[in-house]
Design an enzyme around this catalytic site. Structure first.
Site, PDB file in Angstrom:
ATOM      1  N   LYS A   1       0.862  -1.187   0.000  1.00 31.30           N
ATOM      2  CA  LYS A   1       0.000   0.000   0.000  1.00 31.30           C
ATOM      3  C   LYS A   1       0.890   1.225   0.000  1.00 31.30           C
ATOM      4  O   LYS A   1       2.018   1.187   0.508  1.00 31.30           O
ATOM      5  CB  LYS A   1      -0.891   0.021   1.239  1.00 31.30           C
TER       6      LYS A   1
HETATM    7  P1  NAD Z   1     -13.286   7.546  -3.149  1.00 33.27           P
HETATM    8  O1  NAD Z   1     -12.386   8.626  -2.732  1.00 33.27           O
HETATM    9  O2  NAD Z   1     -13.652   7.396  -4.597  1.00 33.27           O
HETATM   10  O3  NAD Z   1     -14.671   7.638  -2.352  1.00 33.27           O
HETATM   11  C1  NAD Z   1     -14.776   7.774  -0.980  1.00 33.27           C
HETATM   12  C2  NAD Z   1     -16.080   8.533  -0.743  1.00 33.27           C
HETATM   13  O4  NAD Z   1     -16.383   8.491   0.657  1.00 33.27           O
HETATM   14  C3  NAD Z   1     -15.972  10.007  -1.126  1.00 33.27           C
HETATM   15  O5  NAD Z   1     -17.082  10.350  -1.923  1.00 33.27           O
HETATM   16  C4  NAD Z   1     -15.966  10.739   0.216  1.00 33.27           C
HETATM   17  O6  NAD Z   1     -16.577  12.029   0.154  1.00 33.27           O
HETATM   18  C5  NAD Z   1     -16.780   9.782   1.074  1.00 33.27           C
HETATM   19  N1  NAD Z   1     -16.529   9.909   2.514  1.00 33.27           N
HETATM   20  C6  NAD Z   1     -15.357  10.144   3.154  1.00 33.27           C
HETATM   21  N2  NAD Z   1     -15.540  10.168   4.484  1.00 33.27           N
HETATM   22  C7  NAD Z   1     -16.844   9.930   4.694  1.00 33.27           C
HETATM   23  C8  NAD Z   1     -17.649   9.818   5.837  1.00 33.27           C
HETATM   24  N3  NAD Z   1     -17.136   9.982   7.061  1.00 33.27           N
HETATM   25  N4  NAD Z   1     -18.965   9.555   5.689  1.00 33.27           N
HETATM   26  C9  NAD Z   1     -19.509   9.399   4.461  1.00 33.27           C
HETATM   27  N5  NAD Z   1     -18.792   9.497   3.328  1.00 33.27           N
HETATM   28  C10 NAD Z   1     -17.488   9.756   3.439  1.00 33.27           C
HETATM   29  O7  NAD Z   1     -12.641   6.197  -2.593  1.00 33.27           O
HETATM   30  P2  NAD Z   1     -12.961   4.701  -3.025  1.00 33.27           P
HETATM   31  O8  NAD Z   1     -11.972   4.281  -4.039  1.00 33.27           O
HETATM   32  O9  NAD Z   1     -14.405   4.553  -3.311  1.00 33.27           O
HETATM   33  O10 NAD Z   1     -12.569   3.934  -1.674  1.00 33.27           O
HETATM   34  C11 NAD Z   1     -13.455   3.870  -0.582  1.00 33.27           C
HETATM   35  C12 NAD Z   1     -12.992   2.762   0.349  1.00 33.27           C
HETATM   36  O11 NAD Z   1     -12.957   1.537  -0.370  1.00 33.27           O
HETATM   37  C13 NAD Z   1     -11.587   2.924   0.951  1.00 33.27           C
HETATM   38  O12 NAD Z   1     -11.588   2.325   2.231  1.00 33.27           O
HETATM   39  C14 NAD Z   1     -10.728   2.098   0.002  1.00 33.27           C
HETATM   40  O13 NAD Z   1      -9.547   1.674   0.642  1.00 33.27           O
HETATM   41  C15 NAD Z   1     -11.659   0.960  -0.280  1.00 33.27           C
HETATM   42  N6  NAD Z   1     -11.390   0.213  -1.519  1.00 33.27           N
HETATM   43  C16 NAD Z   1     -11.365   0.835  -2.735  1.00 33.27           C
HETATM   44  C17 NAD Z   1     -11.156   0.076  -3.887  1.00 33.27           C
HETATM   45  C18 NAD Z   1     -11.215   0.678  -5.264  1.00 33.27           C
HETATM   46  O14 NAD Z   1     -11.162  -0.081  -6.237  1.00 33.27           O
HETATM   47  N7  NAD Z   1     -11.368   1.979  -5.404  1.00 33.27           N
HETATM   48  C19 NAD Z   1     -10.916  -1.294  -3.792  1.00 33.27           C
HETATM   49  C20 NAD Z   1     -10.942  -1.886  -2.533  1.00 33.27           C
HETATM   50  C21 NAD Z   1     -11.182  -1.121  -1.406  1.00 33.27           C
END
Ligand code: NAD
Length: 424
Positions: free
Chosen positions: A114
């Site tokens: 990471k």
């Molecule tokens: P992203 O930045 O696209 O989206 C995150 C969203 O959550 C944003 O819209 C943000 O405004 C919102 N947010 C932040 N804090 C918040 C809160 N307290 N309450 C409500 N909403 C809130 O990120 P993502 O890629 O969608 O990743 C989200 C999670 O999923 C992370 O934990 C990431 O590690 C995990 N993840 C992502 C992927 C991927 O393919 N993108 C894969 C596996 C895991």
């Protein structure tokens, strides 16, 4: 030793301790020997870089970046890069270990890594972000590569950031090397289906879980926290499959519609206004109220530590599908287990992203690209099999799904290490 049963409330929010608590419990139940435990719980490399970047107004700023490689026992290290003001080494270290276990749960040939840069993308221009990305890439360059460590997007990074990383790496090695990162734009060696992959994976495992409850999608109310990549794609695909997405929670508010939100319209509204609030197709409710709403499926898809000892008692979902990494603390785990919530743990639930990243890496190395149906059907096969592997393991060993997923993963990684032997 920190275990899920003796971790204190103060320690509860530390992601590294949370990962360790689950690790320790799984290792203990597997009867892994002490030496192997030491190897598996320690990252193989932690890189800290200080990135001088000239801001648009001419000032020089120094940003801190990390890349942690937890394990390469089963293949090149693999894991996302996040940009956020609160990134810490502890967090990145925990997320790197999670990637090792996640890749092992879905049985793809990668280890775990990471990365992160401490910066606030909300106050940086596109040009500043590009300079940060390129200098960060240059600093970690000796440690990444298609056979070494393959980054991907995570919070606040996207396919444009991956394109900059790929370009920077390619300039240094003097050849276009698309397989150095995944989550790239389609025109630069990205895979069809990658943007939707994590959300699609969530939908697939939720559908498998529904069968256990004898529920139909139309009778299934879903609450989603986070409307970014994972949350919005999960919402879109679930509503398209007939689920009722009744609430979406974002950082600045929550919207609710008992009949089910029109997700494509909500996506358009957010794109146009920058927020989910003020959406005419639903009513605004308090964020915490939405999290605690009665529903069949709750999908935390925003960030870690959102289900804790402070609110787990009041969660009223039957199924918790962890789209985000580490949304539930070990103390909350215990409370949810006592209350019979069916948890689809992060290392299974959100593994669709890394699975299609694996497909992207394979396609880049072959130079031969698959159509979207092939990507989606292969993803479905892996997610369904992994869901069945984890739940069968849970039943066999009398443990919850999270510990089962960890046990399965640890077993696979430990087996690879034993086969390889320790080089010394
Ligand atoms: P992203 O930045 O696209 O989206 C995150 C969203 O959550 C944003 O819209 C943000 O405004 C919102 N947010 C932040 N804090 C918040 C809160 N307290 N309450 C409500 N909403 C809130 O990120 P993502 O890629 O969608 O990743 C989200 C999670 O999923 C992370 O934990 C990431 O590690 C995990 N993840 C992502 C992927 C991927 O393919 N993108 C894969 C596996 C895991």
């Amino acid at each position: 030793m920190a275990t899920a049963t003796n971790i204190t409330l103060e320690q509860e929010l530390n992601p590294w301790l949370a990962a360790e608590a689950r690790f320790d419990e799984a290792a203990q139940r597997l009867g892994l020997d002490n030496g192997l435990c030491k190897v598996l719980r320690t990252p193989s490399k932690e890189i800290t870089v200080y990135i001088p970047v000239q801001l648009d107004d001419g000032r020089l700023e120094v940003f801190t970046g990390y890349r942690v490689q937890h394990s390469i026992a089963r293949g090149p290290a693999k894991g996302g890069i996040r940009f956020a003001p609160d990134v810490t080494l502890d967090e990145i270290r925990a997320l790197a270990a999670w990637m090792t276990w996640k890749c092992a749960v879905v049985n793809i040939p990668f280890g775990g890594a990471k990365g992160g840069v401490v910066c606030d993308p909300a106050v940086l221009s596109e040009a500043e972000l590009e300079r940060i990305t390129r200098r960060y890439t240059a600093e970690i360059l000796p440690f990444i590569g298609p056979e070494l460590d393959v980054p991907a997007p995570d919070m606040n990074t996207n396919e444009q950031v991956m394109a900059w990383i790929m370009d920077t790496y390619s300039m240094h090695v003097r050849q276009t090397t698309t397989a150095v990162v995944t989550g790239k734009p389609l025109d630069l060696g990205g895979s069809r289906g990658r943007v939707e992959a994590t959300g699609r994976g969530c939908m697939i495992v939720i559908s498998e879980a529904l069968k256990r409850f004898g529920l139909q999608p139309s009778a299934t109310r879903v609450v989603i926290q986070g409307f970014g990549n994972v949350g919005s794609m999960a919402a879109k695909l679930l509503s398209r499959a007939g689920f009722r997405v009744i609430a979406v929670i974002e950082i600045d508010g929550a919207v609710y519609n008992a009949r089910g939100l029109d997700v494509p319209a909500l996506m358009r509204h957010r794109k146009e206004t920058g927020s989910i609030t003020g959406f005419p197709g639903g009513e605004e409710i308090a964020r915490e109220e939405a999290m605690l709403m009665e529903c069949e499926v709750l999908v935390p898809a925003a960030k870690e530590n959102v289900i804790t000892s402070q609110n787990a008692e009041r969660i009223r979902a039957k199924i918790l599908c962890e789209g985000a990494n580490g949304p539930t603390t070990p103390v909350a785990d215990r409370i949810l287990a006592e209350r019979g919530v069916f948890v689809i743990p992060d290392i299974l639930a959100n593994a669709g992203g890394v699975t299609v990243s694996y497909f992207e890496w394979v396609q880049d190395r072959q130079g031969y690209f698959w159509n979207e149906d092939l990507v989606n059907s292969r993803l479905e096969e892996i997610m369904v099999n992994s869901f069945r592997d984890v739940t069968a393991y849970a039943a066999k060993h009398g443990v919850n799904n999270r510990i089962a997923a960890y046990m399965l993963a640890l077993d696979r990684v430990a087996f690879a290490i034993k086969l390889r032997g320790i080089y010394a």
